[in-house]
Design a protein around this motif. Structure first.
Motif, short mmCIF file in Angstrom:
data_model
loop_
_atom_site.label_atom_id
_atom_site.label_comp_id
_atom_site.label_asym_id
_atom_site.label_seq_id
_atom_site.Cartn_x
_atom_site.Cartn_y
_atom_site.Cartn_z
N SER A 245 -10.59 14.48 -27.81
CA SER A 245 -9.98 14.37 -26.48
C SER A 245 -9.30 13.04 -26.26
CB SER A 245 -11.06 14.57 -25.40
OG SER A 245 -11.45 15.91 -25.30
N THR A 246 -8.35 13.06 -25.33
CA THR A 246 -7.72 11.85 -24.82
C THR A 246 -7.83 11.90 -23.31
OG1 THR A 246 -6.13 11.80 -26.65
CG2 THR A 246 -5.62 10.49 -24.70
N ILE A 247 -8.55 10.94 -22.71
CA ILE A 247 -8.73 10.93 -21.27
C ILE A 247 -8.08 9.68 -20.68
CG2 ILE A 247 -10.84 12.29 -21.42
CD1 ILE A 247 -12.44 9.74 -20.86
N ASP A 248 -8.04 9.61 -19.35
CA ASP A 248 -7.36 8.50 -18.70
C ASP A 248 -8.20 7.22 -18.78
OD1 ASP A 248 -9.38 8.76 -16.74
OD2 ASP A 248 -8.09 9.92 -15.40
N ALA A 249 -7.54 6.12 -18.42
CA ALA A 249 -8.18 4.81 -18.53
C ALA A 249 -9.41 4.71 -17.62
CB ALA A 249 -7.18 3.70 -18.19
N GLN A 250 -9.35 5.31 -16.44
CA GLN A 250 -10.50 5.28 -15.54
C GLN A 250 -11.70 5.96 -16.19
OE1 GLN A 250 -10.55 7.95 -12.24
NE2 GLN A 250 -11.90 6.68 -10.99
N GLY A 251 -11.46 7.09 -16.82
CA GLY A 251 -12.55 7.81 -17.49
C GLY A 251 -13.18 6.97 -18.58
N GLU A 252 -12.35 6.30 -19.38
CA GLU A 252 -12.89 5.46 -20.44
C GLU A 252 -13.71 4.31 -19.86
OE1 GLU A 252 -10.43 4.20 -23.59
OE2 GLU A 252 -9.73 6.22 -24.10
N THR B 161 -24.44 40.04 -24.63
CA THR B 161 -23.87 41.35 -24.28
C THR B 161 -22.84 41.27 -23.16
OG1 THR B 161 -25.72 41.75 -22.76
CG2 THR B 161 -25.94 42.57 -25.02
N ASN B 162 -22.84 40.15 -22.40
CA ASN B 162 -21.95 40.05 -21.24
C ASN B 162 -21.04 38.83 -21.33
OD1 ASN B 162 -23.08 42.33 -19.81
ND2 ASN B 162 -24.86 41.04 -19.39
N ALA B 163 -20.60 38.50 -22.55
CA ALA B 163 -19.81 37.28 -22.74
C ALA B 163 -18.35 37.60 -22.97
CB ALA B 163 -20.35 36.48 -23.91
N ARG B 164 -17.51 36.71 -22.44
CA ARG B 164 -16.07 36.76 -22.70
C ARG B 164 -15.63 35.37 -23.15
NH1 ARG B 164 -11.24 38.08 -18.29
NH2 ARG B 164 -9.50 37.46 -19.63
N LEU B 165 -14.79 35.33 -24.18
CA LEU B 165 -14.39 34.06 -24.78
C LEU B 165 -12.91 33.80 -24.57
CD1 LEU B 165 -14.67 31.60 -26.71
CD2 LEU B 165 -14.38 33.21 -28.62
N GLU B 166 -12.60 32.55 -24.19
CA GLU B 166 -11.22 32.08 -24.11
C GLU B 166 -11.11 30.78 -24.89
OE1 GLU B 166 -9.18 32.53 -20.18
OE2 GLU B 166 -11.21 32.92 -19.48
N ILE B 167 -10.24 30.74 -25.88
CA ILE B 167 -9.99 29.52 -26.65
C ILE B 167 -8.69 28.91 -26.15
CG2 ILE B 167 -9.56 28.54 -28.93
CD1 ILE B 167 -11.30 30.71 -30.12
N VAL B 168 -8.76 27.63 -25.76
CA VAL B 168 -7.62 26.96 -25.13
C VAL B 168 -7.03 25.94 -26.11
CG1 VAL B 168 -6.87 25.63 -23.14
CG2 VAL B 168 -8.78 27.22 -22.91
N PRO B 169 -5.78 26.08 -26.47
CA PRO B 169 -5.17 25.13 -27.41
C PRO B 169 -4.85 23.80 -26.75
CG PRO B 169 -3.53 26.70 -26.65
CD PRO B 169 -4.85 27.15 -26.07
N GLY B 170 -4.82 22.76 -27.57
CA GLY B 170 -4.29 21.48 -27.11
C GLY B 170 -5.28 20.49 -26.55
N TYR B 171 -6.56 20.87 -26.43
CA TYR B 171 -7.55 19.98 -25.82
C TYR B 171 -8.79 19.86 -26.69
CZ TYR B 171 -4.54 20.71 -21.81
OH TYR B 171 -3.44 20.78 -20.99
N GLY B 172 -9.61 18.83 -26.37
CA GLY B 172 -10.81 18.57 -27.13
C GLY B 172 -12.08 18.81 -26.32
N HIS B 173 -13.14 18.13 -26.71
CA HIS B 173 -14.46 18.37 -26.13
C HIS B 173 -14.50 18.08 -24.63
CE1 HIS B 173 -18.71 19.16 -26.38
NE2 HIS B 173 -19.02 17.98 -25.89
N LEU B 174 -13.68 17.15 -24.17
CA LEU B 174 -13.66 16.76 -22.76
C LEU B 174 -12.48 17.42 -22.05
CD1 LEU B 174 -14.51 12.97 -23.15
CD2 LEU B 174 -16.09 14.88 -22.78
N MET B 175 -12.23 18.66 -22.36
CA MET B 175 -11.10 19.39 -21.77
C MET B 175 -11.12 19.35 -20.26
SD MET B 175 -10.37 23.48 -21.98
CE MET B 175 -9.50 24.25 -20.59
N HIS B 176 -12.31 19.45 -19.64
CA HIS B 176 -12.38 19.47 -18.18
C HIS B 176 -11.95 18.14 -17.56
CE1 HIS B 176 -16.10 17.74 -19.61
NE2 HIS B 176 -16.46 17.38 -18.40
N GLU B 177 -11.95 17.07 -18.37
CA GLU B 177 -11.44 15.79 -17.90
C GLU B 177 -9.96 15.63 -18.24
OE1 GLU B 177 -14.00 12.30 -18.27
OE2 GLU B 177 -15.52 13.59 -19.20
N GLU B 178 -9.54 16.20 -19.36
CA GLU B 178 -8.14 16.14 -19.76
C GLU B 178 -7.26 17.03 -18.89
OE1 GLU B 178 -7.52 15.76 -24.33
OE2 GLU B 178 -9.15 17.20 -24.06
N ALA B 179 -7.77 18.22 -18.56
CA ALA B 179 -6.97 19.22 -17.85
C ALA B 179 -7.80 19.82 -16.71
CB ALA B 179 -6.51 20.29 -18.81
#
Length: 301
Positions: free
Chosen positions: A187-194, A257-275
């Motif tokens: 991931s690449t996050i903003d300066a505040q996050g770092e 049995t009740n799972a749905r998967l979405e793979i999102v390109p372009g982001y890393g482990h901290l996707m929720h902070e990146e996007a």
């Protein structure tokens, strides 16, 4: 800086500080943020993080939900319980006790990395009854092969060496070291996050809790029980995640049995902070599909 983080000093400028409160539950003091109105959404961060990791996502979700986001035991500004209680089962029970104290019943549970495993354990044990769990790069599976034999003993050795948190925290005060830690997750996050991560890892108490959590972490019972998970599970996996690769989510989907998967390109482990905007839209869409909230024009958040 001392061993523990101080709210009066280290908490200065903390994201969403106006939503912060301190609550006694399960025998110790928690830092928790509560924001918004609507069905309750419980957020659980990953190992070594804190509420700051939801800094941009939380206000977006608060437009549709009452968002409850604690610092997990020993992390951030929450007190550290006894070492044996920083484990998957104990943290699940203690987080449930916090929900009881706050008088909230989550309909939506959102977990990042190890936080997703905690929420799944809570649901399996009947501690919460969400209609939907959203896993953001969820760390549900143990390490495989050689890593299982090397990393677990190493984590235990580090956790029980009282000098290691101080050594790690001292080295991590170098902004370049913090940057390398984050980049290594993909991931690449903003300066505040770092800067905020730097504030956390400069605390030996925070580092010790993260190490203890890794040393005590046993996911094997969770893996055996995942097939019993009755609520819906939405797996969101970032394609560039180096910490929890997307194939983990693929394997988890096969175990449930009740799972749905979405793979999102372009982001890393901290996707929720990146996007955060994209992540919020995906969570809202999943909540609408589960009947937790009604659809709005444009799926705005």
């Amino acid at each position: 800086m001392g061993s523990r983080l101080s709210w009066s000093t280290d908490g200065s400028g903390w994201p969403n500080r106006q939503a912060s409160r301190f609550v006694e539950a399960a025998g110790y003091r928690w830092h928790v943020q509560v924001l918004g109105q609507g069905p309750v959404a419980l957020l659980a961060h990953g190992t070594g993080a804190a509420t700051h990791s939801w800094r941009a996502l939380m206000p977006l979700l608060a437009k549709r939900f009452t968002v409850v986001a604690p610092d997990l035991p020993g992390h951030g500004f929450t007190e550290t319980p006894r070492a044996h209680r920083i484990s998957l089962v104990s943290m699940a029970r203690d987080l449930a006790a916090l929900c009881v104290k706050l008088e909230v019943k989550p309909q939506l549970a959102v977990g990042h990395s190890a936080g997703a495993a905690i929420l799944a354990r809570m649901a399996l044990d009947g501690l919460i009854a969400p209609r939907l769990i959203v896993s953001l790069n969820g760390a549900f599976l143990p390490f495989d092969g050689l890593a299982a034999f090397v990393l677990s003993p190493l984590a235990k050795a580090l956790a029980f060496n009282p000098l290691m948190p101080w050594i790690f925290a001292r080295r991590a005060r170098d902004p370049a070291a913090v940057h390398r830690l984050i980049v290594n997750t993909g991931s690449t996050i903003d300066a505040q996050g770092e800067r905020l991560y730097g504030r956390l890892v400069a605390s030996p108490a925070h580092v010790a809790a993260a190490m203890q959590m890794m040393a005590n972490w046993d996911l094997r019972p969770l893996v055996r029980d995942l097939q019993k998970l009755r609520c819906e599970l939405r797996l969101i996996a970032a394609a560039k995640d180096r910490a929890v690769p997307p194939d983990v989510a693929c394997r988890v989907r096969e175990l449930t049995t009740n799972a749905r998967l979405e793979i999102v390109p372009g982001y890393g482990h901290l996707m929720h902070e990146e996007a955060p905007q994209l992540t919020a839209v995906m969570i809202v869409e999943a909540a609408v599909a589960s009947g937790i909230i009604a659809m709005q024009h444009g799926m705005s958040v």
